[in-house]
Design an enzyme around this catalytic site. Structure first.
Site, PDB file in Angstrom:
ATOM      1  N   ASN A 163       0.865  -1.179   0.000  1.00  0.00           N
ATOM      2  CA  ASN A 163       0.000   0.000   0.000  1.00  0.00           C
ATOM      3  C   ASN A 163       0.903   1.230   0.000  1.00  0.00           C
ATOM      4  O   ASN A 163       1.453   1.592   1.033  1.00  0.00           O
ATOM      5  CB  ASN A 163      -0.895  -0.038   1.251  1.00  0.00           C
ATOM      6  CG  ASN A 163      -1.762   1.202   1.389  1.00  0.00           C
ATOM      7  OD1 ASN A 163      -1.827   2.025   0.475  1.00  0.00           O
ATOM      8  ND2 ASN A 163      -2.414   1.333   2.533  1.00  0.00           N
TER       9      ASN A 163
ATOM     10  N   LYS B 148       0.093   4.211  -0.403  1.00  0.00           N
ATOM     11  CA  LYS B 148      -0.614   5.382   0.142  1.00  0.00           C
ATOM     12  C   LYS B 148      -0.384   6.604  -0.752  1.00  0.00           C
ATOM     13  O   LYS B 148      -0.291   6.467  -1.970  1.00  0.00           O
ATOM     14  CB  LYS B 148      -0.176   5.630   1.591  1.00  0.00           C
ATOM     15  CG  LYS B 148      -0.282   4.367   2.448  1.00  0.00           C
ATOM     16  CD  LYS B 148      -0.176   4.648   3.901  1.00  0.00           C
ATOM     17  CE  LYS B 148      -0.176   3.344   4.658  1.00  0.00           C
ATOM     18  NZ  LYS B 148      -0.277   3.520   6.090  1.00  0.00           N
TER      19      LYS B 148
ATOM     20  N   HIS C 186      -9.632   0.875   4.801  1.00  0.00           N
ATOM     21  CA  HIS C 186      -8.391   1.124   5.545  1.00  0.00           C
ATOM     22  C   HIS C 186      -8.696   2.090   6.690  1.00  0.00           C
ATOM     23  O   HIS C 186      -9.510   2.997   6.552  1.00  0.00           O
ATOM     24  CB  HIS C 186      -7.333   1.702   4.604  1.00  0.00           C
ATOM     25  CG  HIS C 186      -5.966   1.718   5.196  1.00  0.00           C
ATOM     26  ND1 HIS C 186      -5.584   2.637   6.146  1.00  0.00           N
ATOM     27  CD2 HIS C 186      -4.892   0.916   4.991  1.00  0.00           C
ATOM     28  CE1 HIS C 186      -4.329   2.386   6.496  1.00  0.00           C
ATOM     29  NE2 HIS C 186      -3.891   1.345   5.816  1.00  0.00           N
TER      30      HIS C 186
ATOM     31  N   GLU D 144      -7.176   4.506   7.735  1.00  0.00           N
ATOM     32  CA  GLU D 144      -6.948   5.914   7.392  1.00  0.00           C
ATOM     33  C   GLU D 144      -8.140   6.493   6.642  1.00  0.00           C
ATOM     34  O   GLU D 144      -8.338   7.710   6.645  1.00  0.00           O
ATOM     35  CB  GLU D 144      -5.642   6.044   6.582  1.00  0.00           C
ATOM     36  CG  GLU D 144      -4.438   5.832   7.470  1.00  0.00           C
ATOM     37  CD  GLU D 144      -3.192   5.354   6.750  1.00  0.00           C
ATOM     38  OE1 GLU D 144      -3.133   5.406   5.507  1.00  0.00           O
ATOM     39  OE2 GLU D 144      -2.255   4.912   7.453  1.00  0.00           O
TER      40      GLU D 144
ATOM     41  N   GLU E 275      -5.608  -5.218  10.506  1.00  0.00           N
ATOM     42  CA  GLU E 275      -4.616  -4.167  10.703  1.00  0.00           C
ATOM     43  C   GLU E 275      -4.933  -3.408  11.991  1.00  0.00           C
ATOM     44  O   GLU E 275      -5.768  -2.478  11.978  1.00  0.00           O
ATOM     45  CB  GLU E 275      -4.637  -3.181   9.534  1.00  0.00           C
ATOM     46  CG  GLU E 275      -4.289  -3.787   8.207  1.00  0.00           C
ATOM     47  CD  GLU E 275      -3.670  -2.752   7.282  1.00  0.00           C
ATOM     48  OE1 GLU E 275      -2.556  -2.984   6.820  1.00  0.00           O
ATOM     49  OE2 GLU E 275      -4.293  -1.701   7.061  1.00  0.00           O
TER      50      GLU E 275
ATOM     51  N   GLY F  38       2.196   2.009  10.851  1.00  0.00           N
ATOM     52  CA  GLY F  38       3.188   3.076  10.776  1.00  0.00           C
ATOM     53  C   GLY F  38       3.895   3.397  12.081  1.00  0.00           C
ATOM     54  O   GLY F  38       4.665   4.349  12.158  1.00  0.00           O
TER      55      GLY F  38
ATOM     56  N   SER G  18       3.167  -2.375  10.459  1.00  0.00           N
ATOM     57  CA  SER G  18       4.606  -2.385  10.751  1.00  0.00           C
ATOM     58  C   SER G  18       5.294  -3.709  10.412  1.00  0.00           C
ATOM     59  O   SER G  18       6.198  -4.135  11.129  1.00  0.00           O
ATOM     60  CB  SER G  18       4.849  -2.000  12.217  1.00  0.00           C
ATOM     61  OG  SER G  18       4.425  -0.672  12.447  1.00  0.00           O
TER      62      SER G  18
HETATM   63  C1  PEP Z   1      -0.972   0.045   6.164  1.00  0.00           C
HETATM   64  O1  PEP Z   1      -1.164   1.240   6.199  1.00  0.00           O
HETATM   65  O2  PEP Z   1      -1.767  -0.704   5.572  1.00  0.00           O
HETATM   66  C2  PEP Z   1       0.206  -0.493   6.832  1.00  0.00           C
HETATM   67  C3  PEP Z   1       0.213  -1.756   7.156  1.00  0.00           C
HETATM   68  O3  PEP Z   1       1.213   0.399   7.080  1.00  0.00           O
HETATM   69  P1  PEP Z   1       2.638   0.070   7.756  1.00  0.00           P
HETATM   70  O4  PEP Z   1       3.162  -1.186   7.136  1.00  0.00           O
HETATM   71  O5  PEP Z   1       3.482   1.265   7.408  1.00  0.00           O
HETATM   72  O6  PEP Z   1       2.410  -0.065   9.214  1.00  0.00           O
END
Ligand code: PEP
Length: 251
Positions: A12, A14, A97, A99, A167, A173, A211
């Site tokens: 992703n 983003k 997601h 976000e 998630e 992040g 992460s």
């Molecule tokens: C995400 O935003 O889907 C995600 C898993 O981000 P990160 O790997 O940076 O934690």
């Protein structure tokens, strides 16, 4: 689909990347993808879907969108419809997601409508669910993800037509991840919740996201009921994304 699904590792990107670096990243991933057991997918920003799709043509790496509108077309300034993503060669679309749930106020009902639109367009929705840190601290993680799953995954989804990504919001992040035991317990819970609704529950891919890095990928991807990863930050570096993909256990 067999009982143990082939792992999927999805990047992703983003809201990151200009044309030049997006193309370089896509080409680097594509050139190393052959021979990797996991299915690979990159989800660039909408501005790069066309160019990245062309760069990936003929490779083993799929293209995905990061969101879609719930309508198939119409007066929705700034939005992108699922058939438009399919027209560009997308196979998947990330939906729900955190976000978008938090930053754009997306409800479970809206995410479900988007997932219906994706399915109607022949796209595979990657449905994201996950608890906040406060919800986890209150002991509500299982209930929250079960509610999100029930609210946003359409009844007509199948193991072949939809993917679920767990998630935890507090892990995205942040560099922090749940313990392996916590991931196993949560994914086991999701599998059981799927089994209450879907005869082919065992075949659904349950991705872990939050992460995931080369340093923790082997153990996370070997955890029970983890069938791949949704990767944010580490998907912006080809070598990190590929290292994560190579960490998937062989079937
Ligand atoms: C995400 O935003 O889907 C995600 C898993 O981000 P990160 O790997 O940076 O934690």
């Amino acid at each position: 689909m067999s009982q143990t699904p082939r792992p999927l590792v999805a990047g992703n990107w983003k809201m990151n990347g200009r044309r030049a670096d997006g193309l370089a990243l896509a080409k680097a991933v594509a050139s190393a993808a052959a021979g990797i057991e996991a299915e690979l997918l990159v989800c660039p920003p909408a501005t790069l879907l066309g160019a990245v799709g062309e760069a990936l043509a003929g490779s083993a790496v799929g293209l995905g969108g990061q969101d879609c509108h719930q309508a198939a077309a119409g007066a929705h300034t700034g939005d992108i419809a699922a058939p438009m993503l399919a027209d560009l060669g997308c196979r998947h679309v990330i939906l729900g997601h955190s976000e978008r749930r938090a930053g754009h106020g997306e409800s479970a009902a809206l995410v479900r409508a988007k997932a219906e639109a994706a399915l109607a367009a022949g796209l595979i929705p990657i449905l994201c669910i996950g608890e906040t840190e406060a919800e986890r601290d209150r002991g509500e993680a299982f209930a929250v993800v079960a509610r999100q799953l029930a609210g946003s995954l359409p009844d007509r989804a199948t193991a072949a037509s939809a993917v679920v990504a767990y998630e935890p919001v507090w892990s995205i992040g942040s560099g922090r991840t749940p313990t392996l035991a916590d991931i196993a317990a949560l994914h086991g819970h999701l599998r059981a919740e799927l089994a209450r609704r879907f005869a082919d529950a065992a075949g659904f891919r349950l991705l872990y996201g939050g992460s995931v890095k080369p340093a923790n990928a082997v153990e996370i991807l070997a955890t029970a009921n983890v069938n791949g990863a949704l990767v944010g930050g580490a998907s912006l570096k080809a070598e990190d994304f590929l290292a994560i993909a190579r960490a998937c256990p062989r079937a």
